[in-house]
Design a protein around this motif. Structure first.
Motif, PDB file in Angstrom:
ATOM      1  N   ARG A 140       6.714  -9.354  -6.361  1.00  0.00           N
ATOM      2  CA  ARG A 140       7.471  -8.097  -6.410  1.00  0.00           C
ATOM      3  C   ARG A 140       8.243  -7.882  -5.112  1.00  0.00           C
ATOM      4  O   ARG A 140       9.380  -7.395  -5.123  1.00  0.00           O
ATOM      5  N   LEU A 141       7.631  -8.262  -3.984  1.00  0.00           N
ATOM      6  CA  LEU A 141       8.271  -8.069  -2.683  1.00  0.00           C
ATOM      7  C   LEU A 141       9.139  -9.261  -2.283  1.00  0.00           C
ATOM      8  O   LEU A 141       9.795  -9.229  -1.242  1.00  0.00           O
ATOM      9  N   ASN A 142       9.126 -10.330  -3.108  1.00  0.00           N
ATOM     10  CA  ASN A 142       9.884 -11.548  -2.814  1.00  0.00           C
ATOM     11  C   ASN A 142       9.530 -12.089  -1.436  1.00  0.00           C
ATOM     12  O   ASN A 142      10.399 -12.420  -0.630  1.00  0.00           O
ATOM     13  N   SER A 143       8.229 -12.178  -1.148  1.00  0.00           N
ATOM     14  CA  SER A 143       7.746 -12.642   0.150  1.00  0.00           C
ATOM     15  C   SER A 143       7.041 -13.978   0.004  1.00  0.00           C
ATOM     16  O   SER A 143       5.979 -14.072  -0.613  1.00  0.00           O
ATOM     17  N   GLN A 144       7.626 -15.034   0.598  1.00  0.00           N
ATOM     18  CA  GLN A 144       7.010 -16.350   0.552  1.00  0.00           C
ATOM     19  C   GLN A 144       5.683 -16.375   1.291  1.00  0.00           C
ATOM     20  O   GLN A 144       4.744 -17.064   0.896  1.00  0.00           O
ATOM     21  N   ALA A 145       5.595 -15.619   2.396  1.00  0.00           N
ATOM     22  CA  ALA A 145       4.355 -15.600   3.176  1.00  0.00           C
ATOM     23  C   ALA A 145       3.223 -14.965   2.372  1.00  0.00           C
ATOM     24  O   ALA A 145       2.081 -15.444   2.394  1.00  0.00           O
ATOM     25  N   VAL A 146       3.507 -13.879   1.661  1.00  0.00           N
ATOM     26  CA  VAL A 146       2.482 -13.207   0.854  1.00  0.00           C
ATOM     27  C   VAL A 146       2.070 -14.101  -0.315  1.00  0.00           C
ATOM     28  O   VAL A 146       0.876 -14.203  -0.641  1.00  0.00           O
ATOM     29  N   ILE A 147       3.034 -14.763  -0.951  1.00  0.00           N
ATOM     30  CA  ILE A 147       2.710 -15.681  -2.048  1.00  0.00           C
ATOM     31  C   ILE A 147       1.862 -16.840  -1.531  1.00  0.00           C
ATOM     32  O   ILE A 147       0.903 -17.270  -2.187  1.00  0.00           O
ATOM     33  N   ALA A 148       2.209 -17.346  -0.347  1.00  0.00           N
ATOM     34  CA  ALA A 148       1.414 -18.416   0.259  1.00  0.00           C
ATOM     35  C   ALA A 148      -0.011 -17.934   0.521  1.00  0.00           C
ATOM     36  O   ALA A 148      -0.984 -18.660   0.296  1.00  0.00           O
ATOM     37  N   ASN A 149      -0.130 -16.694   0.981  1.00  0.00           N
ATOM     38  CA  ASN A 149      -1.447 -16.131   1.246  1.00  0.00           C
ATOM     39  C   ASN A 149      -2.240 -15.960  -0.049  1.00  0.00           C
ATOM     40  O   ASN A 149      -3.464 -16.116  -0.080  1.00  0.00           O
ATOM     41  N   ALA A 150      -1.520 -15.640  -1.144  1.00  0.00           N
ATOM     42  CA  ALA A 150      -2.185 -15.518  -2.446  1.00  0.00           C
ATOM     43  C   ALA A 150      -2.799 -16.863  -2.842  1.00  0.00           C
ATOM     44  O   ALA A 150      -3.940 -16.922  -3.330  1.00  0.00           O
ATOM     45  N   TRP A 151      -2.047 -17.934  -2.638  1.00  0.00           N
ATOM     46  CA  TRP A 151      -2.574 -19.247  -2.979  1.00  0.00           C
ATOM     47  C   TRP A 151      -3.737 -19.635  -2.075  1.00  0.00           C
ATOM     48  O   TRP A 151      -4.607 -20.417  -2.465  1.00  0.00           O
ATOM     49  N   HIS A 152      -3.746 -19.076  -0.873  1.00  0.00           N
ATOM     50  CA  HIS A 152      -4.900 -19.295  -0.001  1.00  0.00           C
ATOM     51  C   HIS A 152      -6.137 -18.661  -0.630  1.00  0.00           C
ATOM     52  O   HIS A 152      -7.227 -19.227  -0.615  1.00  0.00           O
ATOM     53  N   HIS A 153      -5.975 -17.456  -1.225  1.00  0.00           N
ATOM     54  CA  HIS A 153      -7.084 -16.819  -1.947  1.00  0.00           C
ATOM     55  C   HIS A 153      -7.506 -17.676  -3.138  1.00  0.00           C
ATOM     56  O   HIS A 153      -8.704 -17.865  -3.394  1.00  0.00           O
ATOM     57  N   ARG A 154      -6.527 -18.182  -3.902  1.00  0.00           N
ATOM     58  CA  ARG A 154      -6.839 -18.999  -5.074  1.00  0.00           C
ATOM     59  C   ARG A 154      -7.572 -20.280  -4.658  1.00  0.00           C
ATOM     60  O   ARG A 154      -8.528 -20.709  -5.334  1.00  0.00           O
ATOM     61  N   THR A 178       8.151   1.117   2.951  1.00  0.00           N
ATOM     62  CA  THR A 178       9.045   0.003   3.237  1.00  0.00           C
ATOM     63  C   THR A 178       8.396  -1.323   2.850  1.00  0.00           C
ATOM     64  O   THR A 178       7.174  -1.416   2.663  1.00  0.00           O
ATOM     65  N   ARG A 179       9.253  -2.359   2.729  1.00  0.00           N
ATOM     66  CA  ARG A 179       8.764  -3.676   2.326  1.00  0.00           C
ATOM     67  C   ARG A 179       7.715  -4.190   3.297  1.00  0.00           C
ATOM     68  O   ARG A 179       6.661  -4.702   2.889  1.00  0.00           O
ATOM     69  N   GLU A 180       7.981  -4.051   4.623  1.00  0.00           N
ATOM     70  CA  GLU A 180       7.019  -4.567   5.595  1.00  0.00           C
ATOM     71  C   GLU A 180       5.695  -3.812   5.546  1.00  0.00           C
ATOM     72  O   GLU A 180       4.623  -4.396   5.741  1.00  0.00           O
ATOM     73  N   LYS A 181       5.754  -2.506   5.248  1.00  0.00           N
ATOM     74  CA  LYS A 181       4.528  -1.719   5.134  1.00  0.00           C
ATOM     75  C   LYS A 181       3.713  -2.164   3.922  1.00  0.00           C
ATOM     76  O   LYS A 181       2.472  -2.213   3.971  1.00  0.00           O
ATOM     77  N   GLU A 182       4.412  -2.478   2.822  1.00  0.00           N
ATOM     78  CA  GLU A 182       3.718  -2.949   1.629  1.00  0.00           C
ATOM     79  C   GLU A 182       3.070  -4.305   1.874  1.00  0.00           C
ATOM     80  O   GLU A 182       1.956  -4.571   1.405  1.00  0.00           O
ATOM     81  N   ILE A 183       3.777  -5.182   2.616  1.00  0.00           N
ATOM     82  CA  ILE A 183       3.208  -6.487   2.951  1.00  0.00           C
ATOM     83  C   ILE A 183       1.974  -6.303   3.831  1.00  0.00           C
ATOM     84  O   ILE A 183       0.951  -6.982   3.645  1.00  0.00           O
ATOM     85  N   GLN A 184       2.049  -5.371   4.774  1.00  0.00           N
ATOM     86  CA  GLN A 184       0.899  -5.093   5.621  1.00  0.00           C
ATOM     87  C   GLN A 184      -0.279  -4.585   4.804  1.00  0.00           C
ATOM     88  O   GLN A 184      -1.433  -4.985   5.016  1.00  0.00           O
TER      89      GLN A 184
END
Length: 295
Positions: free
Chosen positions: A143-157, A2-8
């Motif tokens: 891919r998951l269309n998740s703003q929170a995950v994208i925001a977290n990616a920029w935190h890594h960057r 599921t989408r939430e499992k992938e985000i996790q």
């Protein structure tokens, strides 16, 4: 899965990397006498905190609509992004203040301790790991269309960028001698400024969504183009759009031939709605109000 499992999953991968890095950075910063590396370690700690925030909110945001939330719980994901931005601001403030204090001491004649090579190696290692985590997390977030995950990616960057600044400051302080030890705290201030810039972008996006900001103009033009691609449908107007977490909501008035039957008008509107969902996602909220064409 599921989408939430992938985000996790993607968040836990990043979390494991953050725990390893922040531990290494703190040790390297203390043993290597580097304020820039300790500042970078604080950044990694803020990354870990935001991972926890994402994990805490993802299950709530995935809940379907209910009696208390007619449009679902997607805004909780936006709230997570907002908290990530706040965490970045908090981390940046502490880093900048610490660096400025050391710069003031140096300006007053104090001799700053030169950082060790361990701190430099920690910075270089962090750049590699964090850039890899950014690409992995950003790809999954899109891919998951998740703003929170994208925001977290920029935190890594942003952490990778801060490690670059730290590496330059630490390396300069080591290679250029005691007169240039000021480069280390100077690098920590630059790290803080980079964090502030990223945080402002995240907060601006999150606040826009929480205050029902419209989708970008080019997206709205795309919506109008899809609507008018059907024969018998024209003049989309009173268009209203907004984002609800990973979903978007579209409301519009459209014109049809006033002489067709209600059944035909309904079928045509359903086709328009389905095409919008095919384009923007099956959970897109679409409301169309049909009006007769003007004579």
């Amino acid at each position: 899965m599921t989408r939430e499992k992938e985000i996790q999953k993607v968040t836990l991968v990043g979390s494991a990397g953050n725990v390893a890095l922040l531990t290494f950075k703190f040790v390297a910063g203390v043993l290597g006498h580097s304020s820039a590396m300790i500042a970078d370690a604080v950044h990694s700690l803020s990354d870990f905190i935001t991972d926890v925030i994402v994990l805490a909110f993802v299950n709530v945001s995935a809940k379907p609509q209910d009696e208390s939330h007619d449009y679902g719980h997607g805004k909780y994901e936006t709230i997570a992004s907002f908290f990530i931005g706040l965490a970045l601001v908090a981390a940046a403030t502490g880093i900048i203040i610490s660096g400025v204090v050391k710069l003031v001491d140096w300006a007053g004649g104090a001799q700053l301790e030169a950082p060790g090579k361990l701190a430099l190696w920690a910075a270089l290692f962090s750049i590699i790991v964090k850039e890899a985590l950014y690409h992995y997390t950003a790809r999954c977030g899109k891919r998951l269309n998740s703003q929170a995950v994208i925001a977290n990616a920029w935190h890594h960057r942003s952490d990778a960028l801060s490690s670059i600044a730290a590496a330059i400051g630490i390396g300069g302080a080591i290679l250029l001698g005691d007169r240039w030890t000021v480069l280390d705290p100077l690098a920590s201030v630059i790290v803080g400024v980079l964090l502030v810039k990223v945080a402002i972008g995240l907060l601006k996006t999150s606040i826009g969504e929480l205050t029902e900001g419209s989708l970008p103009a080019d997206t709205e033009r795309e919506i109008e183009k899809i609507i008018t691609s059907f024969n018998g449908v024209s003049e989309p107007h009173n268009l209203r759009t907004r984002r609800i977490g990973s979903r978007i909501a579209i409301e519009a008035h459209i014109r049809m031939d006033g002489d067709i039957t209600l059944l035909n008008a309904h079928d045509l509107a359903t086709k328009v709605e389905q095409k919008l969902k095919d384009h923007f996602g099956p959970e897109t909220h679409v409301t169309l109000h049909m009006e007769p064409m003007k004579e």
